[in-house]
Design a protein around this motif. Structure first.
Motif, PDB file in Angstrom:
ATOM      1  N   ARG A  34     -24.721 -51.570  57.156  1.00 46.90           N
ATOM      2  CA  ARG A  34     -25.447 -50.736  56.194  1.00 46.90           C
ATOM      3  C   ARG A  34     -25.673 -49.334  56.771  1.00 46.90           C
ATOM      4  NH1 ARG A  34     -29.935 -53.741  55.732  1.00 46.90           N
ATOM      5  NH2 ARG A  34     -28.788 -55.433  54.790  1.00 46.90           N
ATOM      6  N   GLU A  35     -26.082 -49.291  58.017  1.00 45.74           N
ATOM      7  CA  GLU A  35     -26.351 -48.000  58.659  1.00 45.74           C
ATOM      8  C   GLU A  35     -25.074 -47.155  58.726  1.00 45.74           C
ATOM      9  OE1 GLU A  35     -27.858 -48.384  62.665  1.00 45.74           O
ATOM     10  OE2 GLU A  35     -29.046 -46.564  62.413  1.00 45.74           O
ATOM     11  N   PHE A  36     -23.977 -47.807  59.061  1.00 51.05           N
ATOM     12  CA  PHE A  36     -22.701 -47.095  59.157  1.00 51.05           C
ATOM     13  C   PHE A  36     -22.285 -46.571  57.783  1.00 51.05           C
ATOM     14  CE2 PHE A  36     -18.111 -46.763  59.143  1.00 51.05           C
ATOM     15  CZ  PHE A  36     -17.825 -46.184  60.374  1.00 51.05           C
ATOM     16  N   GLN A  37     -22.365 -47.437  56.780  1.00 47.64           N
ATOM     17  CA  GLN A  37     -21.897 -47.048  55.448  1.00 47.64           C
ATOM     18  C   GLN A  37     -22.814 -46.020  54.793  1.00 47.64           C
ATOM     19  OE1 GLN A  37     -21.420 -50.977  53.675  1.00 47.64           O
ATOM     20  NE2 GLN A  37     -19.218 -50.724  53.745  1.00 47.64           N
ATOM     21  N   SER A  38     -24.084 -46.031  55.151  1.00 49.51           N
ATOM     22  CA  SER A  38     -24.981 -45.057  54.526  1.00 49.51           C
ATOM     23  C   SER A  38     -24.607 -43.634  54.962  1.00 49.51           C
ATOM     24  CB  SER A  38     -26.444 -45.367  54.855  1.00 49.51           C
ATOM     25  OG  SER A  38     -26.706 -45.021  56.188  1.00 49.51           O
ATOM     26  N   THR A  39     -23.949 -43.492  56.086  1.00 53.88           N
ATOM     27  CA  THR A  39     -23.491 -42.161  56.510  1.00 53.88           C
ATOM     28  C   THR A  39     -22.041 -41.906  56.119  1.00 53.88           C
ATOM     29  OG1 THR A  39     -24.913 -42.388  58.440  1.00 53.88           O
ATOM     30  CG2 THR A  39     -23.332 -40.589  58.483  1.00 53.88           C
ATOM     31  N   PHE A  40     -21.191 -42.890  56.342  1.00 51.54           N
ATOM     32  CA  PHE A  40     -19.750 -42.638  56.207  1.00 51.54           C
ATOM     33  C   PHE A  40     -19.140 -43.154  54.899  1.00 51.54           C
ATOM     34  CE2 PHE A  40     -20.393 -42.920  60.915  1.00 51.54           C
ATOM     35  CZ  PHE A  40     -20.152 -41.586  61.187  1.00 51.54           C
ATOM     36  N   GLY A  41     -19.927 -43.850  54.104  1.00 48.20           N
ATOM     37  CA  GLY A  41     -19.401 -44.341  52.822  1.00 48.20           C
ATOM     38  C   GLY A  41     -18.716 -45.696  52.955  1.00 48.20           C
ATOM     39  N   GLU A  42     -18.110 -46.111  51.854  1.00 42.79           N
ATOM     40  CA  GLU A  42     -17.488 -47.440  51.814  1.00 42.79           C
ATOM     41  C   GLU A  42     -16.327 -47.529  52.807  1.00 42.79           C
ATOM     42  OE1 GLU A  42     -18.592 -50.126  50.192  1.00 42.79           O
ATOM     43  OE2 GLU A  42     -20.282 -48.823  49.738  1.00 42.79           O
ATOM     44  N   LEU A  43     -16.125 -48.737  53.304  1.00 47.40           N
ATOM     45  CA  LEU A  43     -15.120 -48.901  54.356  1.00 47.40           C
ATOM     46  C   LEU A  43     -13.674 -48.805  53.848  1.00 47.40           C
ATOM     47  CD1 LEU A  43     -16.448 -51.677  56.740  1.00 47.40           C
ATOM     48  CD2 LEU A  43     -16.827 -49.234  56.786  1.00 47.40           C
ATOM     49  N   ASP A  44     -13.446 -49.168  52.586  1.00 46.21           N
ATOM     50  CA  ASP A  44     -12.062 -49.190  52.099  1.00 46.21           C
ATOM     51  C   ASP A  44     -11.364 -47.837  52.247  1.00 46.21           C
ATOM     52  OD1 ASP A  44     -12.461 -51.752  51.500  1.00 46.21           O
ATOM     53  OD2 ASP A  44     -12.476 -51.538  49.313  1.00 46.21           O
ATOM     54  N   LEU A  55     -12.372 -45.260  54.069  1.00 45.16           N
ATOM     55  CA  LEU A  55     -12.362 -44.852  55.473  1.00 45.16           C
ATOM     56  C   LEU A  55     -11.248 -45.567  56.237  1.00 45.16           C
ATOM     57  CD1 LEU A  55     -14.867 -43.334  57.192  1.00 45.16           C
ATOM     58  CD2 LEU A  55     -14.685 -45.502  58.344  1.00 45.16           C
ATOM     59  N   ASP A  56     -11.078 -46.834  55.948  1.00 45.56           N
ATOM     60  CA  ASP A  56     -10.080 -47.646  56.632  1.00 45.56           C
ATOM     61  C   ASP A  56      -8.679 -47.062  56.438  1.00 45.56           C
ATOM     62  OD1 ASP A  56      -9.549 -49.914  58.218  1.00 45.56           O
ATOM     63  OD2 ASP A  56      -8.737 -50.945  56.472  1.00 45.56           O
ATOM     64  N   ARG A  57      -8.416 -46.614  55.228  1.00 51.16           N
ATOM     65  CA  ARG A  57      -7.109 -46.026  54.939  1.00 51.16           C
ATOM     66  C   ARG A  57      -6.967 -44.684  55.662  1.00 51.16           C
ATOM     67  NH1 ARG A  57      -7.723 -45.647  49.490  1.00 51.16           N
ATOM     68  NH2 ARG A  57      -8.206 -43.454  49.780  1.00 51.16           N
ATOM     69  N   ASP A  58      -8.015 -43.864  55.564  1.00 51.89           N
ATOM     70  CA  ASP A  58      -7.945 -42.501  56.108  1.00 51.89           C
ATOM     71  C   ASP A  58      -7.818 -42.467  57.625  1.00 51.89           C
ATOM     72  OD1 ASP A  58      -8.208 -41.710  53.542  1.00 51.89           O
ATOM     73  OD2 ASP A  58     -10.279 -40.985  53.711  1.00 51.89           O
ATOM     74  N   TRP A  59      -8.584 -43.280  58.321  1.00 54.25           N
ATOM     75  CA  TRP A  59      -8.566 -43.169  59.795  1.00 54.25           C
ATOM     76  C   TRP A  59      -7.256 -43.655  60.375  1.00 54.25           C
ATOM     77  CZ3 TRP A  59      -9.686 -46.982  63.964  1.00 54.25           C
ATOM     78  CH2 TRP A  59      -9.680 -48.297  63.516  1.00 54.25           C
TER      79      TRP A  59
END
Ligand code: ZN
Length: 401
Positions: free
Chosen positions: A376-386, A388-392
């Motif tokens: 939750r803490e991670f997503q509240s800053t960086f957004g949904e993982l889907d 991000l997962d593609r972008d990184w």
């Protein structure tokens, strides 16, 4: 074969994590308000340590459990977790708590080296922020001190520029540099535990020390006489220098307020930070120009992991749990993905990364977050993982081409 075996990588910093988990497991009661600054009074506390040795430590109390258990910080920066059963006496001195001076710390480190059965005499080199206690000779100890100072300055400059205010270490930063791998193994076994001896160097979160050995030492080699000798000898082993830089970065991060010792710092973050800074800069005498450069060995590992989907750790797993770092078969993926994620976030979303780091900085000691809280803490800053997962993966796999 990879230059660093996954087992060795896992072990390299496992001392740090295991120590934290041990303490967390014993902290079963609610502690006093963690936001309060530590009491500045000096207390003389007598207790039996985990090896049943009776010790009297001049310390300050960082935390006190309702059952009387204590988390102490010694004047050398070492943390001690004392259960009510181990506690024997507690003497409030009325004096204020002061860290040891660099000279006193150097004497203490020399005593520890001798107590651990190492016969070689020590030399202590004091720099602006570090105390290097070494059996590898003055030239090598001075070379280490100068490397550490350059890294210190570059580390602080990087975060100032990024808008994250860090503090100078309250304690002089202790480093023990042994003359060769044999002495290192002897010291590490007694200082930590036998498997620490297999690592190429490590930072110990409980004792705040970095433990290293002379990388130029070989069975038939003579000690380096000048800094130029050292550089020439090390050019062939840049990965080992990266290990030194990695461990010093951990120490700087835990002593500047970037991380807090014994708080629940996500492992991908602490390791990612150390790897972001670990590319050595041996060419410059004053500056340090390699921060944030692509870390070639980690990128290679990351690409190999990407090509082997069954090895790839899902992003959520990496964020929610530290367990993969301790499993030999997953450690390579855990480290390389942590580097890649940290690299991606600091290169493309640095302001968000700083916001996230500030939230991690506020974590109290000895309280473990749940996996859901971490996510939750991670997503509240960086957004949904889907997304991000593609972008990184895309961003990192393009690097170095
Ligand atoms: Zn590490």
């Amino acid at each position: 074969m990879s230059r660093y075996k996954s087992g060795a990588v896992g072990l390299r910093t496992s001392c740090l994590l295991v120590a934290v988990l041990t303490v967390m497991a014993t902290a079963t009661l609610v502690f006093s308000n963690d936001d309060d600054p530590p009491p500045p009074r000096l207390q003389r506390v007598t207790f039996n340590d985990s090896k049943s040795v009776t010790r009297t430590i001049e310390s300050r109390v960082l935390l006190e459990a309702q059952d009387g258990g204590l988390l102490l910080e010694g004047r050398d920066g070492r943390l001690w977790n004392v259960t009510p059963k181990q506690l024997q006496n507690r003497d409030e001195t009325g004096d204020s708590f002061q860290p040891l001076s660099a000279e006193q710390l150097g004497e203490q480190l020399s005593r520890e080296v001798a107590e651990f059965g190492i016969k070689t005499s020590t030399q202590v080199v004091v720099t602006k922020h570090f105390v290097v206690c070494s059996t590898a000779g003055r030239v090598y100890a001075e070379w280490c001190g100068s490397l550490f100072e350059r890294l210190h300055d570059a580390f602080h400059a990087y975060w100032t520029e990024a808008g994250l205010e860090l503090r100078e270490s309250e304690f002089p930063l202790p480093a023990v540099v042994l003359k060769d791998r044999t002495e290192f193994a002897e010291f590490a076994t007694k200082h930590d535990r036998p498997d620490a001896a297999q690592a190429p160097g490590y930072f110990s979160e409980p004792t705040n020390r970095i433990i290293l050995f002379d990388l130029t030492a070989g069975p038939n080699s003579t000690p380096a006489k000048t800094a130029g000798d050292i550089r020439r000898k090390l050019e062939a082993s840049s990965f080992n220098v990266a290990t030194m830089v990695h461990e010093v970065t951990h120490q700087l991060a835990f002593n500047s307020g970037l991380h807090t010792r014994y708080a629940d710092n996500p492992r991908w973050l602490t390791e990612g930070m150390a790897m972001f800074f670990e590319v050595p800069d041996l060419d410059s005498r004053t500056g340090w120009k390699t921060i944030g450069r692509v870390n070639a060995p980690r990128l290679k590992d990351f690409r190999e992991t990407l090509r082997t989907p069954r090895e790839m750790l899902p992003l959520a797993d990496l964020i929610q749990s530290d367990a993969s770092f301790l499993k030999a078969e997953q450690a390579r993926a855990a480290y390389s993905e942590s580097w890649a994620l940290t690299f991606f976030l600091l290169k493309t979303r640095r302001d968000d990364a700083v916001t996230y780091l500030k939230s991690v900085q506020r974590k109290p000691r000895l309280i473990a977050d749940s996996p859901d809280d971490r996510l939750r803490e991670f997503q509240s800053t960086f957004g949904e993982l889907d997304t991000l997962d593609r972008d990184w993966k895309k961003f990192v796999s393009r690097q170095g081409k």
